[in-house]
Design an enzyme around this catalytic site. Sequence first.
Site, PDB file in Angstrom:
ATOM      1  N   ASP A   5      47.690  58.617  43.881  1.00 40.00           N
ATOM      2  CA  ASP A   5      47.729  60.049  43.597  1.00 40.00           C
ATOM      3  C   ASP A   5      47.309  60.287  42.150  1.00 40.00           C
ATOM      4  O   ASP A   5      47.980  59.838  41.221  1.00 40.00           O
ATOM      5  CB  ASP A   5      49.154  60.571  43.832  1.00 40.00           C
ATOM      6  CG  ASP A   5      49.196  62.074  44.037  1.00 40.00           C
ATOM      7  OD1 ASP A   5      48.189  62.741  43.786  1.00 40.00           O
ATOM      8  OD2 ASP A   5      50.254  62.583  44.452  1.00 40.00           O
ATOM      9  N   ASP A   6      46.163  60.954  41.965  1.00 41.37           N
ATOM     10  CA  ASP A   6      45.682  61.341  40.637  1.00 41.37           C
ATOM     11  C   ASP A   6      45.214  60.166  39.779  1.00 41.37           C
ATOM     12  O   ASP A   6      45.196  60.260  38.548  1.00 41.37           O
ATOM     13  CB  ASP A   6      46.759  62.114  39.864  1.00 41.37           C
ATOM     14  CG  ASP A   6      46.943  63.541  40.349  1.00 41.37           C
ATOM     15  OD1 ASP A   6      46.288  63.915  41.338  1.00 41.37           O
ATOM     16  OD2 ASP A   6      47.752  64.269  39.750  1.00 41.37           O
TER      17      ASP A   6
ATOM     18  N   HIS B 243      51.905  66.171  52.146  1.00 42.01           N
ATOM     19  CA  HIS B 243      51.225  67.272  51.459  1.00 42.01           C
ATOM     20  C   HIS B 243      50.148  67.958  52.299  1.00 42.01           C
ATOM     21  O   HIS B 243      49.133  68.416  51.773  1.00 42.01           O
ATOM     22  CB  HIS B 243      50.622  66.784  50.129  1.00 42.01           C
ATOM     23  CG  HIS B 243      50.528  67.904  49.116  1.00 42.01           C
ATOM     24  ND1 HIS B 243      49.798  67.784  47.951  1.00 42.01           N
ATOM     25  CD2 HIS B 243      51.057  69.154  49.100  1.00 42.01           C
ATOM     26  CE1 HIS B 243      49.878  68.906  47.270  1.00 42.01           C
ATOM     27  NE2 HIS B 243      50.645  69.753  47.945  1.00 42.01           N
TER      28      HIS B 243
ATOM     29  N   ASP C 240      43.106  60.057  45.453  1.00 42.43           N
ATOM     30  CA  ASP C 240      42.855  61.300  46.189  1.00 42.43           C
ATOM     31  C   ASP C 240      41.962  62.255  45.416  1.00 42.43           C
ATOM     32  O   ASP C 240      41.395  63.193  45.995  1.00 42.43           O
ATOM     33  CB  ASP C 240      44.165  61.993  46.584  1.00 42.43           C
ATOM     34  CG  ASP C 240      45.014  62.416  45.391  1.00 42.43           C
ATOM     35  OD1 ASP C 240      44.776  61.917  44.268  1.00 42.43           O
ATOM     36  OD2 ASP C 240      45.946  63.221  45.579  1.00 42.43           O
TER      37      ASP C 240
ATOM     38  N   LYS D 204      53.674  60.102  50.458  1.00 39.65           N
ATOM     39  CA  LYS D 204      53.370  61.529  50.368  1.00 39.65           C
ATOM     40  C   LYS D 204      52.606  62.039  51.586  1.00 39.65           C
ATOM     41  O   LYS D 204      51.718  61.366  52.109  1.00 39.65           O
ATOM     42  CB  LYS D 204      52.550  61.760  49.094  1.00 39.65           C
ATOM     43  CG  LYS D 204      52.103  63.192  48.847  1.00 39.65           C
ATOM     44  CD  LYS D 204      51.443  63.289  47.480  1.00 39.65           C
ATOM     45  CE  LYS D 204      50.830  64.655  47.226  1.00 39.65           C
ATOM     46  NZ  LYS D 204      50.261  64.761  45.870  1.00 39.65           N
TER      47      LYS D 204
ATOM     48  N   LYS E 289      40.819  66.072  36.981  1.00 39.83           N
ATOM     49  CA  LYS E 289      41.280  66.541  38.290  1.00 39.83           C
ATOM     50  C   LYS E 289      41.097  68.051  38.434  1.00 39.83           C
ATOM     51  O   LYS E 289      41.285  68.815  37.484  1.00 39.83           O
ATOM     52  CB  LYS E 289      42.760  66.173  38.422  1.00 39.83           C
ATOM     53  CG  LYS E 289      43.525  66.871  39.520  1.00 39.83           C
ATOM     54  CD  LYS E 289      45.000  66.551  39.435  1.00 39.83           C
ATOM     55  CE  LYS E 289      45.810  67.329  40.472  1.00 39.83           C
ATOM     56  NZ  LYS E 289      47.248  66.991  40.411  1.00 39.83           N
TER      57      LYS E 289
ATOM     58  N   CYS F 266      44.429  67.451  45.585  1.00 38.55           N
ATOM     59  CA  CYS F 266      45.175  66.694  46.575  1.00 38.55           C
ATOM     60  C   CYS F 266      45.069  67.137  48.030  1.00 38.55           C
ATOM     61  O   CYS F 266      44.528  66.420  48.877  1.00 38.55           O
ATOM     62  CB  CYS F 266      46.642  66.694  46.166  1.00 38.55           C
ATOM     63  SG  CYS F 266      47.679  65.828  47.311  1.00 38.55           S
TER      64      CYS F 266
ATOM     65  N   HIS G 198      50.794  60.510  39.868  1.00 37.41           N
ATOM     66  CA  HIS G 198      51.003  61.950  39.681  1.00 37.41           C
ATOM     67  C   HIS G 198      52.203  62.178  38.763  1.00 37.41           C
ATOM     68  O   HIS G 198      53.193  61.461  38.837  1.00 37.41           O
ATOM     69  CB  HIS G 198      51.261  62.610  41.032  1.00 37.41           C
ATOM     70  CG  HIS G 198      51.020  64.086  41.058  1.00 37.41           C
ATOM     71  ND1 HIS G 198      51.749  64.978  40.306  1.00 37.41           N
ATOM     72  CD2 HIS G 198      50.129  64.837  41.766  1.00 37.41           C
ATOM     73  CE1 HIS G 198      51.320  66.212  40.546  1.00 37.41           C
ATOM     74  NE2 HIS G 198      50.334  66.157  41.426  1.00 37.41           N
TER      75      HIS G 198
END
Length: 537
Positions: free
Chosen positions: A26-27, A121, A273, A119, A295, A65, A210
């Site tokens: 994530d990120d 989401h 992502d 996750k 991002k 995301c 993240h």
Amino acid sequence: MSWLVLIVILGVASATKPNIIFFLADDLGWNDVGFHGSNQIPTPNLDSLGVSGLMLHNYYTSPICSPSRAALMTGKYPIHTGMQHGVIYGAEPRGLPLNEKILPQYLKDLGYKTHLVGKWHLGSYKKEYLPLNRGFDSHVGFWTGRIDMYDHTTMEQGSWGTDFRRGFEVAHDLFGVYATDVYTDEAIKVVNSHNKSEPLFLMVAHSAVHSGNPYEPIRAPQKLIDAFKYIDDSARQKFAAVLSKLDESVGKVVKALHTQGLLENSIVVFSTDNGGPAAGFNDNAASNYPLKGVKNTLWEGGVRGAGFLWSPLLDSKARVAYQKMHISDWLPTLYSAAGGDLSVLENLDGVNQWCALSKNTESPRTSVLHNIDDIWGIAALTVDKYKLIKGTIYKGVWDNWYGPSGREGAYNASLLYDSHAGRVLDKLNLMPPKEKVMELRDEATVKCNDSIEVIQCKPREAPCVFNIDEDPCERRNLAQLLPEVLESLLSEMHKLNASAVTPNAQPIDPRGDPQYWGRVYTNFGNYETQHGSSVCL
């Protein structure tokens, strides 16, 4: 043919399907992994798998995301699922449209056992949008966009509450356990308990890297943070510790797969992502160096993804893969590798890349739509070597280049061979020698073209065009020099936009505020509130 023989044949066919393990960070920024040239934060497990597999050099995600996860799960661009504008909030009454059949559902049709750790989401306001109702046999993790790594709460849009689940139930027993450790332990449990006669699809969707809640956005064990005191920036020190836990987690899961005899018939994917939140964006400290942007921007730093594909089943391994690829390609690619009939996949934007990647042939993809968001007035498209940028977000504040470069010091390739993943790969005789590791790493490192003349891009005033092959750092705007290319790209963008569906983003629903649900984010749409109480619908 007897029933017994038929059962045996079906069992053998099932067992030969490859296990599919998908690690989703994530990120994570382009420059946060060692295999892209940074010496600052060791990622020996990721590097070991990358250099012994395929390091995806021209791999793209969506800029943020929920749209990226939607593209991964559906095989479609977000403009074709209504997911092109922003992320889904816990109190927002929407989700990935239920008419979309998604990756785990397709794999279940092929006999796979499907598990999600981490996750989601992609919508949680009603049960029907949740992982267990969308193809996953099990889920341990969270439903919204981010959590604190220890207390598992999230703060968003003025609300605050717990968001950590085991299936549909709140996992209060995991309070205080570092989230990455939870995911590692749960993933290993899935691997250890898996029936080898059935193919496995395990998706480990990490919280890392993240940021969490504003009161302490980057959290990791203090002892590990202290190991990075050589980094001057304190936020980057914490980020390094978070990333190290992620790297360790991937290695431990790979080791478990090997111990259980599953790895040699497995396909392992690692992907971010979206691009990294650098220089304090989202209270974080990622690095996309030397790429432009962060991002949620459409510059290369926002959409060019750190990723690799690893498998003993690949014909051509231990190389940098230059095939153009988008995150939507994973659905048809993995479905094909699993033996699925591609004719059942309809109206996809993703393309099957398995043969191109395995045999190192030309990619079937020649263009990538990075996104079109008419609400924010931004769009980007790459066709062949040319990229079009229209408009920009945040009034252009994040349209710059950010460090750290991480090029100080030296790269310690020996760490790869002493990592969890590296030791396993060495046993399988799949780990390349150090000389090859260094050669591949140098090849995978993006270098700006310092010899070109810089021509400024002002996307809020006029569209810009870049030759991404020659200018990956997006410093020379060719729009005025190549008017025919500009017009061709604008025409293609117009055609794609004509096929877009209306964004499904919704206003925040006050009923979803955790204060009404015991300070827990929940599927509030399944209940009717009546004067502070609730009735199950």
